[in-house]
Design an enzyme around this catalytic site. Sequence first.
Site, short mmCIF file in Angstrom:
data_model
loop_
_atom_site.label_atom_id
_atom_site.label_comp_id
_atom_site.label_asym_id
_atom_site.label_seq_id
_atom_site.Cartn_x
_atom_site.Cartn_y
_atom_site.Cartn_z
N GLY A 221 157.89 -5.85 -26.56
CA GLY A 221 157.86 -4.51 -27.13
C GLY A 221 156.88 -4.46 -28.28
O GLY A 221 155.95 -5.28 -28.34
N SER A 222 157.11 -3.54 -29.20
CA SER A 222 156.13 -3.34 -30.27
C SER A 222 156.22 -4.45 -31.32
O SER A 222 157.25 -5.11 -31.47
CB SER A 222 156.37 -1.99 -30.93
OG SER A 222 157.64 -2.00 -31.54
N THR A 225 159.09 -3.80 -33.87
CA THR A 225 160.43 -4.21 -33.42
C THR A 225 160.53 -5.73 -33.36
O THR A 225 161.57 -6.29 -33.69
CB THR A 225 160.75 -3.59 -32.04
OG1 THR A 225 160.58 -2.18 -32.14
CG2 THR A 225 162.16 -3.89 -31.61
N GLY A 226 159.45 -6.39 -32.99
CA GLY A 226 159.45 -7.86 -32.98
C GLY A 226 159.79 -8.41 -34.36
O GLY A 226 160.58 -9.36 -34.49
N GLU A 243 156.64 -11.16 -27.04
CA GLU A 243 155.43 -10.57 -26.44
C GLU A 243 155.28 -9.19 -27.06
O GLU A 243 156.00 -8.27 -26.69
CB GLU A 243 155.58 -10.45 -24.92
CG GLU A 243 155.72 -11.77 -24.19
CD GLU A 243 154.42 -12.55 -24.09
OE1 GLU A 243 153.38 -12.09 -24.62
OE2 GLU A 243 154.44 -13.65 -23.50
N CYS A 277 150.45 -3.46 -22.05
CA CYS A 277 150.23 -4.23 -23.27
C CYS A 277 148.86 -4.91 -23.25
O CYS A 277 148.08 -4.78 -24.18
CB CYS A 277 151.33 -5.26 -23.42
SG CYS A 277 151.54 -6.28 -21.97
P1 NAD Z 1 159.74 -0.84 -28.76
O1 NAD Z 1 159.48 -1.98 -29.66
O2 NAD Z 1 159.88 0.51 -29.35
O3 NAD Z 1 161.08 -1.07 -27.94
C1 NAD Z 1 161.28 -2.22 -27.14
C2 NAD Z 1 162.76 -2.51 -27.02
O4 NAD Z 1 163.30 -2.91 -28.27
C3 NAD Z 1 163.61 -1.32 -26.57
O5 NAD Z 1 164.53 -1.78 -25.62
C4 NAD Z 1 164.29 -0.89 -27.85
O6 NAD Z 1 165.52 -0.24 -27.64
C5 NAD Z 1 164.51 -2.21 -28.52
N1 NAD Z 1 164.70 -2.14 -29.97
C6 NAD Z 1 164.25 -1.20 -30.82
N2 NAD Z 1 164.58 -1.52 -32.09
C7 NAD Z 1 165.27 -2.69 -32.03
C8 NAD Z 1 165.84 -3.55 -33.01
N3 NAD Z 1 165.78 -3.25 -34.31
N4 NAD Z 1 166.44 -4.70 -32.59
C9 NAD Z 1 166.46 -5.01 -31.28
N5 NAD Z 1 165.93 -4.23 -30.31
C10 NAD Z 1 165.34 -3.09 -30.68
O7 NAD Z 1 158.57 -0.91 -27.68
P2 NAD Z 1 158.22 0.14 -26.54
O8 NAD Z 1 157.66 1.37 -27.19
O9 NAD Z 1 159.34 0.27 -25.59
O10 NAD Z 1 157.04 -0.62 -25.75
C11 NAD Z 1 155.71 -0.47 -26.06
C12 NAD Z 1 155.20 -1.65 -26.87
O11 NAD Z 1 155.48 -2.85 -26.17
C13 NAD Z 1 153.71 -1.63 -27.08
O12 NAD Z 1 153.41 -2.04 -28.39
C14 NAD Z 1 153.21 -2.69 -26.10
O13 NAD Z 1 151.97 -3.28 -26.45
C15 NAD Z 1 154.32 -3.67 -26.13
N6 NAD Z 1 154.32 -4.49 -24.93
C16 NAD Z 1 153.95 -5.81 -25.02
C17 NAD Z 1 153.91 -6.60 -23.88
C18 NAD Z 1 153.50 -8.04 -23.93
O14 NAD Z 1 153.66 -8.75 -22.95
N7 NAD Z 1 152.98 -8.52 -25.06
C19 NAD Z 1 154.25 -6.04 -22.64
C20 NAD Z 1 154.63 -4.69 -22.59
C21 NAD Z 1 154.66 -3.93 -23.74
#
Ligand code: NAD
Length: 469
Positions: A221-222, A225-226, A243, A277
Amino acid sequence: METYDALLAAITPASGETRTIFDPATGQPVGEAPVHTVQDLEAAIAAAAAAQPAWAALGHDARSAALLKAADAVERSAEELARLLSREQGKPLNGPNARFEVGACAAWLRVAAGTPLDPETVVDDGETRAELHYRPIGVVGAIGPWNWPMMITVWQLAPALRMGNAVVIKPSEYTPLSVLALVEILNQELPEGLLTAVAGGRDVGEALAGHPAIGKIMFTGSTATGKAIIRSSADTVKRLTLELGGNDAGIVLPDADPRAIAEGLFWGAFINTGQTCAALKRLYVHDAIYDAVCEELTNVAAAMPMGNGLDEANVLGPLQNRQQFDIVAALVDAARESGARILLGGNPESDQPGNFYPTTLVADIANSNPLVAEEQFGPALPIIRYRSVDEAVAMANALDVGLGASVWSSDPAEARKVAARLEAGTVWINKHGAVDPRIPFGGAKQSGYGLEFGVEGLKALGVPQVING
Ligand code: NAD
């Protein structure tokens, strides 16, 4: 499942709170998703912890056999899964989209099942015999995004299961149905309780990341959030594979053939309508061929049909959610106002029901422009002119993220030299974003840490144990 309706019915909750999921192409309802709570998460973790020891005790061969059967089950239900994915996520059935994503789920399951992982003898000199083994972690938490919801969930769960772990998944709140449906199908072949999806919000994600019974979090994810997950997981010293976001650069060297590379550049940038991503998000083109690359790319891009994903003709779809649409629109508007030249797109129709943002190419844009410097995560590609390779490498490396990158050239040896100078987890040559279940994948800098796929990906789902005797 034999039909789409049967699959949807199987994941529709009989009771409890639900949330309607809307099709991003039409605004019409797709289905009802459960709104799971932290209590539901506790139940899933308890069931996973109960199922895990017997699964671990089966050993690699039996677990791999079950994963191969799970891959067959995905293929049996491929069309239903692809239709649901298309309706919920928006991606078309055709092109490198919904059917491709479901196919990738089966492929990644099979490679995770078939990759050998034997104990390594590290030292054997007559006095010391030291072996490195990988033991199961226990229960693994998987938290995923909305762009490739099924495929990324499989990236997380397939190596985890193969290594003898149970898995609790927290899908994105934007695409829970896709993940629930995938898990429903996989569970046709897995022991009860071993794999559960808990379709809750951020509170559930946070609770999973902090839970003492979870040994590792696989997160995609973003970057923001990571960072939150690193904090939530600190007290229990969890293993993490992160990731995170990227903003991948591509560098077109002056010897590249603009016509030959145009289609590769297009799909590198616009796969999944830019919501990927490791997609090409900043294109650096040498001054000598800048105009030719812009022209060829515009020709390819203008011919790619965008529309409702269920229409077999389309290869590009809507943005999955309105927030993402607004981010892309604001970045392109600001780029236009800064004096950048819009080669294609840039003007969404205002009275349409779906989140369609047209394929957009932006030329003569400054490297400092936010459309270049920020991850736009949509169908808009800025094309930046450069005059020396040193300048292009410096611009490509200037950001604090480094997931992927690419170099485009007619001379592979020259391209490799430039590739070695780029700060990214993967550098592709004359392609971009081509992931492969046999090849390790992970980010540099703030794009995350830990590797997925291949034997490195399996090792990341085990606890290394040295036996020294
Ligand atoms: P996001 O970070 O908003 O959400 C991802 C997940 O995290 C969701 O399930 C969300 O509910 C959960 N989440 C949110 N806050 C949290 C917290 N505090 N603790 C635990 N979990 C929490 O990301 P998104 O908008 O769904 O996805 C898009 C992002 O993901 C982009 O930045 C993209 O580059 C990245 N991405 C990376 C890869 C990779 O392999 N590096 C692959 C796909 C997407």
